[in-house]
Design an enzyme around this catalytic site. Structure first.
Site, PDB file in Angstrom:
ATOM      1  N   HIS A  54       0.829  -1.196   0.000  1.00 42.62           N
ATOM      2  CA  HIS A  54       0.000   0.000   0.000  1.00 42.62           C
ATOM      3  C   HIS A  54       0.869   1.253   0.000  1.00 42.62           C
ATOM      4  CE1 HIS A  54      -3.883  -2.115   1.634  1.00 42.62           C
ATOM      5  NE2 HIS A  54      -3.407  -2.667   0.526  1.00 42.62           N
ATOM      6  N   GLU A  56       1.311   3.699   2.119  1.00 47.66           N
ATOM      7  CA  GLU A  56       2.083   3.984   3.318  1.00 47.66           C
ATOM      8  C   GLU A  56       3.355   3.149   3.375  1.00 47.66           C
ATOM      9  OE1 GLU A  56      -2.321   4.039   4.680  1.00 47.66           O
ATOM     10  OE2 GLU A  56      -1.103   3.205   3.050  1.00 47.66           O
ATOM     11  N   CYS A  79      -5.224   1.238   6.635  1.00 50.49           N
ATOM     12  CA  CYS A  79      -6.061   0.063   6.878  1.00 50.49           C
ATOM     13  C   CYS A  79      -5.733  -0.556   8.238  1.00 50.49           C
ATOM     14  CB  CYS A  79      -5.903  -0.953   5.754  1.00 50.49           C
ATOM     15  SG  CYS A  79      -4.236  -1.576   5.509  1.00 50.49           S
ATOM     16  N   CYS A  88      -1.640  -1.329   7.435  1.00 49.99           N
ATOM     17  CA  CYS A  88      -0.803  -0.140   7.277  1.00 49.99           C
ATOM     18  C   CYS A  88      -0.672   0.643   8.576  1.00 49.99           C
ATOM     19  CB  CYS A  88      -1.377   0.754   6.184  1.00 49.99           C
ATOM     20  SG  CYS A  88      -1.159   0.070   4.532  1.00 49.99           S
TER      21      CYS A  88
END
Length: 295
Positions: A54, A56, A79, A88
């Site tokens: 992701h 991040e 998330c 994350c």
């Protein structure tokens, strides 16, 4: 309150998040910028496709140890669950991030959201930072969740009087630009292809048979693909039927620029269907690109 540096970082995160349009679905296109403890940008990243790291995680990887004590500026709430990738919010905690700015809260959070978990861990969290600007990118994804179907965008070329015609070479060039921000492109004959060929990876499917002309069947078929945004090319029977059932969310008309002396008053057709409001008009070469959103 966010500082001017943090607001600039959020706008940067929004801009780079758009790099994932046309490849992340069914996941959202998200961007992240990491500032160190002194407010300097030390990392940035965006989500490329489902199953890949992701935004991040990519930004933290770029920042490395410089993220400690710093700020994560992210367009969507981190998330809170582990799926194909780790959670994350935990990656941010592991990197010892001290502050997190979030533009849009995640409507898909399972139970307690990532923002709440960060707060419980002692991280300073601010939410809804430049939310409306972030929705320029995340809006179609969020709308797709709300509609429980892909966002449908119909593009049609018309003659100066407003009557649909087969796209010219100039219109096809504009369509080629538009397709790259959509998951699927549906041709007038119902055949489907990725907006950006080969961009989504294995966790996305493209219909191998023509999409049905019946709106309910068409939406069901598109739902199965994982698409969040679909570009439909007209004129087509499917486009007309979807319009008739108010299932088209955006209409873009490619209208040749009329000559100043051209008289179309006796042959003009309604330029936009009922129920749509103009949202953007630009000129591209010898044509007007007219976009409207469903009210």
């Amino acid at each position: 309150m966010p500082t001017s540096v943090e607001l600039a970082a959020m706008r940067r995160a929004i801009i780079i998040s758009a790099s994932g349009l046309g490849s992340t679905s069914p996941n959202p296109a998200v961007g992240c910028v990491i500032l160190d403890a002194a407010g300097r940008t030390v990392g940035e990243g965006y989500h490329l496709r489902k199953g890949d790291p992701h935004a991040e995680v990519n930004a933290l990887a770029a920042a490395g140890a410089r993220a400690a004590g710093g700020t994560a500026v992210v367009t969507l709430e981190p998330c809170n669950h582990e799926g194909l990738t780790p959670a994350c919010h935990q990656a941010l905690l592991d990197a010892r991030i001290a502050r997190v700015l979030i533009a849009v809260m995640d409507p898909t959070s399972r139970g307690e959201g990532g923002a709440a978990r960060l707060c419980k861990a002692g991280v300073d969290v601010q939410t809804h930072v430049l939310e409306e600007e972030a929705l320029v990118v995340l809006g179609p994804w969020r709308a797709s969740l709300s509609f429980q179907r892909p966002v449908l965008h119909l593009m049609i070329q018309t003659d100066p009087a407003g009557h649909p015609i087969t796209p010219t070479a100039e219109a096809l060039a504009e369509i080629e630009l538009q397709r790259h921000t959509h998951d699927l492109l549906i041709s007038p004959d119902g055949s489907a292809e990725e907006g950006r060929t080969g961009s989504h990876g294995r966790r996305f499917s493209v219909p191998t048979h023509p999409v049905p002309d019946e709106p309910g069947d068409a939406v069901a078929a598109l739902n199965q693909t994982g698409a969040r945004t679909v570009l439909l090319l007209g004129p087509s029977k499917l486009g007309e039927r979807l319009l008739g059932q108010s299932l088209v969310d955006r209409v873009t008309l490619l209208v040749p620029v009329p000559e100043p002396s051209q008289d179309t008053t006796t042959t003009s057709a309604p330029l936009l269907p009922d129920g749509y409001a103009l949202s953007c008009i630009t000129r591209a070469g010898g044509q007007l690109v007219v976009s409207a959103e469903r009210r």
